[in-house]
Design a protein around this motif. Structure first.
Motif, PDB file in Angstrom:
ATOM      1  N   THR A 105      50.588  52.742  43.711  1.00  0.00           N
ATOM      2  CA  THR A 105      51.064  52.136  42.505  1.00  0.00           C
ATOM      3  C   THR A 105      50.442  50.907  42.358  1.00  0.00           C
ATOM      4  N   PHE A 106      49.800  50.776  41.125  1.00  0.00           N
ATOM      5  CA  PHE A 106      49.175  49.477  40.990  1.00  0.00           C
ATOM      6  C   PHE A 106      49.812  48.625  39.810  1.00  0.00           C
ATOM      7  N   THR A 107      49.857  47.256  40.209  1.00  0.00           N
ATOM      8  CA  THR A 107      50.635  46.441  39.099  1.00  0.00           C
ATOM      9  C   THR A 107      49.991  45.116  38.999  1.00  0.00           C
ATOM     10  N   ALA A 108      50.351  44.294  38.332  1.00  0.00           N
ATOM     11  CA  ALA A 108      49.412  43.097  38.073  1.00  0.00           C
ATOM     12  C   ALA A 108      50.619  41.840  37.855  1.00  0.00           C
ATOM     13  N   PRO A 109      50.905  41.225  39.084  1.00  0.00           N
ATOM     14  CA  PRO A 109      51.925  40.091  39.082  1.00  0.00           C
ATOM     15  C   PRO A 109      51.392  38.904  38.180  1.00  0.00           C
ATOM     16  N   MET A 110      50.289  38.527  38.349  1.00  0.00           N
ATOM     17  CA  MET A 110      49.546  37.377  37.478  1.00  0.00           C
ATOM     18  C   MET A 110      48.160  37.746  37.284  1.00  0.00           C
ATOM     19  N   ALA A 111      47.527  37.067  36.600  1.00  0.00           N
ATOM     20  CA  ALA A 111      46.079  37.251  36.076  1.00  0.00           C
ATOM     21  C   ALA A 111      45.080  37.159  37.597  1.00  0.00           C
TER      22      ALA A 111
END
Length: 771
Positions: free
Chosen positions: A56-62
């Motif tokens: 699973t790939f997510t983006a917690p911040m830029a």
């Protein structure tokens, strides 16, 4: 942990399964889930068994992408978890084609190939930063039935790895095996007091493995062109952090895991300790303090080590009445001399301590699985360990510390907290393996938050030994137990630089070494290193560390460098503020400031103190030192002599000297006070300008240690003149043009010759020197 027997085979009893095909891709709001099979899907019979690898790939911040690898997901999650910040409203951008699935976060993107061979790339624009390829991601079972998740990320031929906590071996971690597992092992082994599962590379990215338990790293070792990390678990999460510069990587990593609080200005002064096993009482302490005062040696903090309490009763937080019959009065008398007071503590309670029975009855200690109190005899007979997951235990324990603060204590040395047992049960049900490292976080948080509640923001400081990711929130940390040798001095430096590249802003060490008594030569060399560190403490094991016990020259050397640090406080305290707001450490390994200079890649015997001061401690007998100077014309802060950069320099230094060079184009604010670290930095400040280039403007912020507005100055060289201006409230200040021997005229002030150049005394807020 190593699993393979060379390139082709696994170790006996080891079975590994890796994704080879993408079965399916699902995208959600700002996330991407990829399902991979461990064999090619040729017909439906291949769909009847597993495992199925879920990424699973997510983006917690830029510029940050989190990757979670999961095998079996049926267990209940058990804490603890690192405190990681996910920024509100931040979502990755998902893009899918027939060839690949992509999740983008700022300039960073993860690309998953839909076809064989299996490949996940992390890119910054069109450049591949690193990748996980066939057989890199794996579920591994060992002969004892243990289940591991392993990941391997590519490492280029010219890529180097730093960080992983306070490590005392080579600063570049390539070729090393590193276990993230806190231990009380001194500074001369592969063990570490401060394990941080984060590494920084010179290739534009860093990696944080978000697992508080044991993480094993094989850095270009088992697979020499990859960094491997593994955990004994059913899931593993890691963050890829794009910089591209080391400073930006650290800024983003500390935005995720926390930045340090700003220590009070007084903590940057000299700390003097009783030492560990030495005999002392109020007369001894007062003799040390008076001896320092008589020799014009300013001390900011006096530290009482272990034997302020009675033997075999650590920690009951009660002064030994045989030695200190009037502790409250003694502390008042010391504070009348302008001293702050620090006491040694740890999170253990010996069986003989009156607190043991109380804590046992109330269930405040770690317990064995059979609910008996966990105990052992190492360090103190029958000691128990406070369970900081129990809120009532925290309140009970901190109430004992609070009573000491009422007496006049200002801070605590939070020692130990590394060898935390795993055959225990926690009040909140935490996994003891995951708690082993994380215990240090709870311990230091408990003490630090008490101090902050009493003294407010900017008033709390601890002197901590154990830490893990996130522990940088609670400064300061010191390097632990080392020998009294030049080699140990170098070990400490490597450890501090490694810790700084792991997100910790402040760090210290025992001046002169801890174990044994240093020779006068070593002691004097260590003084220079210690006073040019973020925090400075005289401490030892079985001998005192007051300088006159070594020789009279030690007194003069300590006076010289203590005064130097106090006068540098307008510069240093601003560097400290930047560590708290931007996550870049005060003591910076050379690759942090000069990432484009390949000559800096392996430098571990020198460092930058803030952005503009280069320090090269003398680490050998005879005063001989070799260090590298980056490009440009640098200037000795002590003598004003120029040094051409882009080369190695070999010098011999007297005991009152050390290579301390100023970066070309820098403006260093120097304070008017040399006998204390906390004063009004803006009054009487001298701006030292070095090698200003034509057209360049330098902005200098001079902070205030007491919360008042900072003073800001701008210095510009333009058209054959140097213009300087003070913004905001007026005050006395000066400008020193280092290396400039002749000025045609000056507007807004007066000038006089100076040993380093020309000194201009401002009569208002503006100065112009025509050259």
């Amino acid at each position: 942990m190593k699993f393979t027997d060379g390139y082709w085979m696994m170790l006996p009893g080891v079975r590994s399964q890796s994704p080879v095909d993408v079965l399916d891709v699902e995208s959600g709001p700002g996330s991407l889930s990829v399902y991979g099979t461990v064999w090619p899907i040729r017909d439906r019979t291949d769909l009847l068994a597993g495992p199925l690898v879920t990424l699973t790939f997510t983006a917690p911040m830029a510029d940050v992408i989190a990757v979670t690898i999961t095998h079996l997901d049926g267990g209940d999650p058990r804490g603890p978890e690192f405190p990681v910040t996910a920024f509100a409203g931040m979502k990755g951008i998902v893009h899918e084609t027939e060839e690949k699935a992509v999740l983008a976060s700022g300039a960073l993107s993860a690309h998953v190939s839909r076809s064989a061979p299996w490949r996940v790339e992390f890119r910054a624009g069109d450049r591949v930063l690193t990748a996980s390829r066939a057989k890199s991601t794996a579920f591994i079972e060992t002969g004892d039935g243990s289940h591991y998740i392993r990941e391997q990320l590519d490492l280029g031929a010219d890529h180097f790895v730093y960080g992983l906590g306070e490590r005392f071996g080579p600063m570049v971690k390539n070729g090393q095996s590193v276990d993230s597992w806190n231990a009380d092992g001194g500074t001369s082994t592969e063990q570490s007091y401060k394990c941080v599962p984060f590494y920084l590379t010179n290739a534009g990215y860093g990696v944080f493995v978000n697992h508080p338990g044991k993480v094993s790293f094989e850095v270009a070792s088992e697979a020499v062109s990859r960094v491997q990390f593994s955990v004994r678990d059913q899931s593993l999460q890691y963050f890829v952090i794009h910089g591209p510069t080391p400073k930006e990587i650290l800024r983003k990593f500390t935005a995720l895991t926390g930045r340090p609080a700003l220590p009070p200005a007084w903590s940057f002064g000299l700390w003097l300790s009783t030492s560990f096993t030495t005999s002392y009482d109020e007369e001894t302490v007062t003799g040390f303090v008076e001896g320092m005062r008589e020799r014009d040696l300013p001390v900011s903090v006096f530290h009482f080590d272990c034997f302020w309490m009675r033997e075999f009763q650590w920690c009951d937080f009660a002064w030994d009445p045989r030695t200190f019959p009037d502790p409250r009065g003694m502390l008042a008398r010391l504070k009348e001399r302008g001293l702050r007071i620090c006491l040694w503590i740890n999170p253990y309670v010996a069986q003989r301590s009156p607190l043991f029975a109380e804590g046992k009855a109330k269930g405040y200690f770690l317990k064995r699985p059979d609910q008996e109190v966990w105990q052992w005899d190492l360090w103190q007979p029958g000691l128990a360990v406070v369970d900081f997951t129990n809120p009532a235990a925290r309140d009970w324990w901190t109430a004992k510390l609070d009573a000491l603060l009422d007496m006049g204590v200002d801070c605590f040395k939070t020692d130990f907290g590394e060898r935390i047992p795993t055959d225990v049960a926690y009040f909140d049900g935490s996994d003891p393996e995951r708690m082993h490292n994380y215990y240090s976080y709870l311990f230091n948080e408990c003490v630090f938050e008490l101090l902050r509640s009493r003294f407010g923001a900017g008033g709390a400081v601890v002197f901590a030994r154990a830490a893990t990711a996130g522990g940088q929130r609670f400064p300061v940390h010191w390097g632990g137990d080392c020998e009294c040798t030049f080699e140990a001095m170098a070990e400490n430096l490597r450890g501090g630089l490694s810790l700084g590249m792991s997100g910790f802003g402040f760090w210290s060490h025992d001046i002169g070494g801890f174990i044994g008594t240093p020779e006068p030569e070593l002691f004097k060399r260590w003084i220079a290193f210690g006073l040019l560190s973020s925090h400075s403490r005289l401490h030892g094991h079985d001998s005192y560390r007051v300088p006159w016990l070594f020789d009279e020259e030690s007194v003069r050397v300590l006076r010289t460098f203590t005064e130097l640090k106090c006068r540098l406080m307008p510069y240093l305290y601003e560097v400290a503020r930047e560590a708290c707001t931007g996550g870049v450490p005060m003591m910076r390994a050379m690759p942090i400031e000069f990432p484009g200079d390949p000559s800096c890649t392996h430098l571990e015997r020198q460092y930058m103190l803030g952005p503009d001061l280069l320090v090269a401690p003398v680490l050998t007998h005879g005063g001989h030192v070799a260090y590298y100077v980056p490009e440009g014309t640098w200037t000795s802060f002590r003598t004003g002599e120029p040094t051409r950069g882009g080369r190695w320099v070999r010098e011999t230094h007297a005991f009152d000297s050390v290579p301390l060079l100023v970066r070309p184009g820098a403006v260093i604010p120097v304070g008017a006070i040399g006998d204390r670290p906390d004063y009004d930095y803006g009054t009487g400040v001298t701006l030292r300008a070095y090698e200003l280039a034509e057209g360049r403007t330098v902005t200098v912020t001079v902070p205030s240690p007491d919360g008042r507005p900072c003073s800001t100055f701008t210095v510009t060289r333009r058209g054959g003149a140097v213009h300087a201006e003070r913004h905001g409230a007026p005050g006395e200040w000066r400008l020193l043009l280092v290396g400039v021997r002749k000025v045609a005229s000056v507007l807004g002030g007066t000038m006089e010759p100076h040993e380093h150049g020309t000194l201009l005394q401002a009569t208002g807020n503006r100065l112009t020197a025509v050259r």
